[in-house]
Motif scaffolding. Structure first.
Motif, mmCIF file in Angstrom:
data_model
loop_
_atom_site.group_PDB
_atom_site.id
_atom_site.type_symbol
_atom_site.label_atom_id
_atom_site.label_comp_id
_atom_site.label_asym_id
_atom_site.label_seq_id
_atom_site.Cartn_x
_atom_site.Cartn_y
_atom_site.Cartn_z
ATOM 1 N N UNK A 1 -53.985 -61.457 19.698
ATOM 2 C CA UNK A 1 -54.515 -61.743 18.362
ATOM 3 C C UNK A 1 -55.215 -60.533 17.773
ATOM 4 N N UNK A 2 -54.994 -60.307 16.481
ATOM 5 C CA UNK A 2 -55.784 -59.335 15.755
ATOM 6 C C UNK A 2 -57.191 -59.911 15.575
ATOM 7 N N UNK A 3 -58.186 -59.022 15.554
ATOM 8 C CA UNK A 3 -59.580 -59.470 15.486
ATOM 9 C C UNK A 3 -60.294 -58.773 14.336
ATOM 10 N N UNK A 4 -61.029 -59.578 13.570
ATOM 11 C CA UNK A 4 -61.768 -59.092 12.418
ATOM 12 C C UNK A 4 -63.244 -59.432 12.604
ATOM 13 N N UNK A 5 -64.145 -58.512 12.203
ATOM 14 C CA UNK A 5 -65.584 -58.744 12.315
ATOM 15 C C UNK A 5 -66.233 -58.644 10.942
ATOM 16 N N UNK A 6 -67.453 -59.169 10.824
ATOM 17 C CA UNK A 6 -68.176 -59.175 9.547
ATOM 18 C C UNK A 6 -69.314 -58.167 9.607
ATOM 19 N N UNK A 7 -69.475 -57.362 8.548
ATOM 20 C CA UNK A 7 -70.496 -56.316 8.547
ATOM 21 C C UNK A 7 -71.912 -56.879 8.579
ATOM 22 N N UNK A 8 -72.092 -58.127 8.155
ATOM 23 C CA UNK A 8 -73.427 -58.716 8.116
ATOM 24 C C UNK A 8 -73.865 -59.274 9.469
ATOM 25 N N UNK A 9 -72.946 -59.384 10.401
ATOM 26 C CA UNK A 9 -73.236 -60.049 11.672
ATOM 27 C C UNK A 9 -73.300 -59.052 12.827
ATOM 28 N N UNK A 10 -74.035 -59.450 13.861
ATOM 29 C CA UNK A 10 -74.107 -58.636 15.068
ATOM 30 C C UNK A 10 -72.720 -58.466 15.671
ATOM 31 N N UNK A 11 -72.517 -57.346 16.335
ATOM 32 C CA UNK A 11 -71.198 -57.056 16.890
ATOM 33 C C UNK A 11 -70.777 -58.138 17.889
ATOM 34 N N UNK A 12 -69.521 -58.531 17.791
ATOM 35 C CA UNK A 12 -69.018 -59.627 18.620
ATOM 36 C C UNK A 12 -67.704 -59.283 19.314
ATOM 37 N N UNK A 13 -67.197 -58.066 19.052
ATOM 38 C CA UNK A 13 -65.929 -57.628 19.649
ATOM 39 C C UNK A 13 -65.911 -56.103 19.597
ATOM 40 N N UNK A 14 -65.360 -55.448 20.615
ATOM 41 C CA UNK A 14 -65.378 -53.981 20.609
ATOM 42 C C UNK A 14 -64.532 -53.390 19.488
ATOM 43 N N UNK A 15 -65.152 -52.524 18.704
ATOM 44 C CA UNK A 15 -64.426 -51.907 17.590
ATOM 45 C C UNK A 15 -63.463 -50.834 18.074
ATOM 46 N N UNK A 16 -63.534 -50.474 19.354
ATOM 47 C CA UNK A 16 -62.623 -49.478 19.925
ATOM 48 C C UNK A 16 -61.396 -50.131 20.567
ATOM 49 N N UNK A 17 -61.294 -51.451 20.493
ATOM 50 C CA UNK A 17 -60.150 -52.160 21.067
ATOM 51 C C UNK A 17 -58.969 -52.105 20.091
ATOM 52 N N UNK A 18 -57.759 -51.837 20.565
ATOM 53 C CA UNK A 18 -56.607 -51.748 19.662
ATOM 54 C C UNK A 18 -56.338 -53.025 18.864
ATOM 55 N N UNK A 19 -56.789 -54.179 19.349
ATOM 56 C CA UNK A 19 -56.586 -55.422 18.603
ATOM 57 C C UNK A 19 -57.585 -55.594 17.463
ATOM 58 N N UNK A 20 -58.629 -54.776 17.437
ATOM 59 C CA UNK A 20 -59.626 -54.860 16.378
ATOM 60 C C UNK A 20 -59.071 -54.193 15.118
ATOM 61 N N UNK A 21 -59.043 -54.944 14.023
ATOM 62 C CA UNK A 21 -58.440 -54.416 12.789
ATOM 63 C C UNK A 21 -59.470 -54.014 11.747
ATOM 64 N N UNK A 22 -60.757 -54.269 12.004
ATOM 65 C CA UNK A 22 -61.755 -53.751 11.084
ATOM 66 C C UNK A 22 -62.897 -54.690 10.787
ATOM 67 N N UNK A 23 -63.912 -54.121 10.130
ATOM 68 C CA UNK A 23 -65.045 -54.876 9.621
ATOM 69 C C UNK A 23 -64.789 -55.212 8.155
ATOM 70 N N UNK A 24 -65.397 -56.290 7.696
ATOM 71 C CA UNK A 24 -65.282 -56.641 6.286
ATOM 72 C C UNK A 24 -66.585 -57.218 5.786
#
Length: 589
Positions: free
Chosen positions: A256-279
């Motif tokens: 699964x691709x993973x998306x994170x929110x800029x307002x929230x504490x980190x919940x997934x490694x941003x260096x992981x290839x499945x991480x597609x970005x913050x929004x």
């Protein structure tokens, strides 16, 4: 000599509680709070005496603050690291009114804080003239009832013990939030005839997170098992390393691709290839494309699920199945709209992300093929030049370069910070926004987080990147860090402007056919330019700046980090232009 200059603490002997406030202080201690953050006031003078002369200023130790909002902010920052509440005390109605912004921030941030308040005698015959009349409010808890999980005004010391136990239990239970216990001064000063019989504190633990209903869980399992292009929206999660590892495992199992929110504490490694970005609230074209192509969306307590999915699947259009994991609805109220718009979802799992992810993994691991192996991805971004003015993007790039091989804890980032600008690989790497948008909270939240990290003996360097508006409104919080010797680096992103409003004024002027060039009026901090480093020095914290050239930025940040590693707080004032970064630092997908 101690932190109070020439004053020395006179040792005390803890014995049997003699007063109501002694019993209340013991109730605060039994919750395991290592500290109580406060700005003193006469309404809880008896409790203050009990904390000092009955408990000996230990467990909890008093963290003296220059403002009630700082007391709540420090408690919020501590809880953002620890996932459990800290105590704060505020004086009467006036102290509570000062504290309301901090309480609101903690409420919107879903962070547990136990707030102890006090009032003059409700019995009018016992009030001192004038002062205890204006500081005596009927239903004082009504000031914060709409943005706390629970409040109470106990009528006896024994009832106060139960109130503090309930307040701590409810603040801790997820969705977490602040609670408020208001103490009548008469209850505090009451002499105890005998020690009341109390149940053991171990019998009042917060309830476990709920299990998802079996039928809904099975439906979610079927959707995810058959999905070819799932997307996970990683929202509000705990700081648990086990939960962090489980989310990575689930994402890899599903591909699964993973998306994170800029307002929230980190919940997934941003260096992981499945991480597609913050929004933020608005999806970029690239992220929108990924979600439009998704054939399943798993929301893990996303901050604004409706606001996100309505951009992807407008009402009346086909939608991928949406699985929502959240029990946030349990604390939705009508006073404030922090719950956001109502999302259209296909499956509701009314629990917290950690529990849901564990149950999904248990079922899917036996059905899915073994996941592929993923290699860590590093950000590669250089500043715009080796010298010259420092843009906000340059600050982000240089900061990432200086810290990329150092364990840091970002306690805050300023408005306009570019997305995808930090390598986040641990639950403590970034603690998210303050929750309620209260300007001035960044300095105190950073202190609370740094205090927690110090107590954990964490090697992480706590760093608060704050705007100049945030710093000027909250800078007296720095005295508490200096007083307690709390190591923390403040990096001030200083644009000499309340730029968020400057940006709005320019837009309004343009819409009305008026000159946007006047947007600076009533916004710029100029003539004179405030000396922010001098403000820090006035609170007992040194630093350097203003840093105006890219060539000087990396060495200044490195010196600041080394100072914090040595156990001292430090400030670096960095001058940037009034701007927001509209593009990500790097495009990840």
């Amino acid at each position: 000599m101690d932190h109070q200059g020439t004053k020395r603490f006179v040792p005390v002997e803890t014995g049997t509680p003699r007063y109501g406030s002694d019993l209340i202080a013991a109730a605060i201690r039994e919750q395991g709070f290592p500290y109580i953050c406060l700005n003193p006031g006469a309404s809880y003078r008896h409790l203050h005496d009990s904390l000092v002369n009955y408990l000996g200023n230990e467990k909890p130790k008093i963290i003296l603050c220059m403002h009630e909002e700082h007391a709540i902010g420090i408690a919020q920052g501590w809880a953002k690291i620890m996932d459990r509440p800290l105590a704060a005390a505020v004086h009467s109605n006036v102290g509570l009114m000062h504290a309301t912004m901090g309480i609101f921030d903690a409420w919107c941030d879903r962070v547990p804080v136990v707030v102890i308040g006090a009032t003059g005698p409700l019995d009018a015959t016992k009030r001192r003239p004038w002062i205890e009349w204006i500081h005596c409010t009927i239903d004082q808890g009504g000031l914060v009832r709409d943005f706390t999980k629970w409040d109470d005004q106990p009528g006896s010391p024994e009832a106060a013990v139960e109130s503090i136990r309930r307040a701590t239990m409810l603040a801790t239970a997820r969705p977490s939030g602040p609670t408020y216990v208001n103490l009548d001064v008469t209850v505090q000063e009451m002499e105890l005839e005998k020690l009341p019989a109390l149940h053991d504190i171990s019998r009042f633990r917060a309830p476990a997170d709920p299990e998802p209903p079996r039928r809904d869980l099975e439906e979610a399992i079927e959707i995810l098992a058959s999905a070819k292009r799932p997307v996970i929206l990683c929202g509000r999660t705990s700081r648990s390393e086990e939960g962090w590892a489980a989310r990575i495992k689930l994402a890899e199992l599903l591909g699964a691709k993973v998306l994170a929110h800029v307002k929230l504490a980190t919940s997934f490694p941003t260096t992981h290839p499945l991480f597609i970005g913050e929004t933020g609230w608005k999806l970029s074209k690239n992220l929108l494309k990924h979600l439009i192509e998704a054939d399943a969306v798993l929301s893990l307590d996303w901050l604004d699920l409706a606001g996100t999915i309505n951009q992807v699947f407008p009402a009346g259009s086909p939608s991928a199945p949406i699985i929502s994991v959240s029990n946030d609805y349990n604390i939705h109220r009508g006073w404030n709209m922090d719950y956001q718009a109502l999302p259209a979802v296909d499956v509701n799992l009314p629990t917290v992300p950690e529990t849901a992810v564990s149950r999904l993994l248990e079922a899917l691991e036996t059905r899915m093929p073994a996941p592929k192996t993923y290699q860590r991805r590093r950000l590669d971004a250089e500043p715009s030049g080796s010298s010259g003015p420092i843009s906000l993007m340059d600050l982000a790039k240089v900061f990432n370069k200086v810290t990329r091989d150092i364990d840091v804890c970002l306690t805050s980032r300023p408005l306009g910070w570019p997305t995808n600008a930090n390598e986040l690989e641990h639950p403590h790497d970034y603690l998210g926004h303050n929750g309620g948008g209260g300007v001035g909270s960044g300095p105190s939240i950073g202190i609370g987080a740094a205090l927690a990290l110090r107590d954990m003996k964490s090697p992480r360097v706590p760093i608060a990147i704050v705007g100049d508006g945030d710093f000027t409104m909250g800078n007296t919080a720095l005295w508490s860090a200096a007083s307690q010797g709390i190591p923390l680096l403040y990096v001030i992103s200083n644009n000499n402007s309340y730029f968020n409003d400057e940006h709005h004024q320019a837009q309004v002027a343009t819409q009305r056919g008026r000159p946007p060039e006047n947007a600076w009026v009533g916004q710029r901090l100029q003539d004179p330019v405030p000396d922010l480093l001098m403000l820090a020095k006035a609170q007992g914290i040194d630093g350097e700046g203003p840093i105006t050239d890219i060539a000087d930025l990396a060495p200044a940040l490195a010196r600041g980090i080394e100072t914090v590693k040595a156990g001292k707080p430090w400030v670096v004032d960095v001058r940037v232009p009034p701007e927001y970064c509209r593009e990500p630092m790097v495009e990840l997908a």
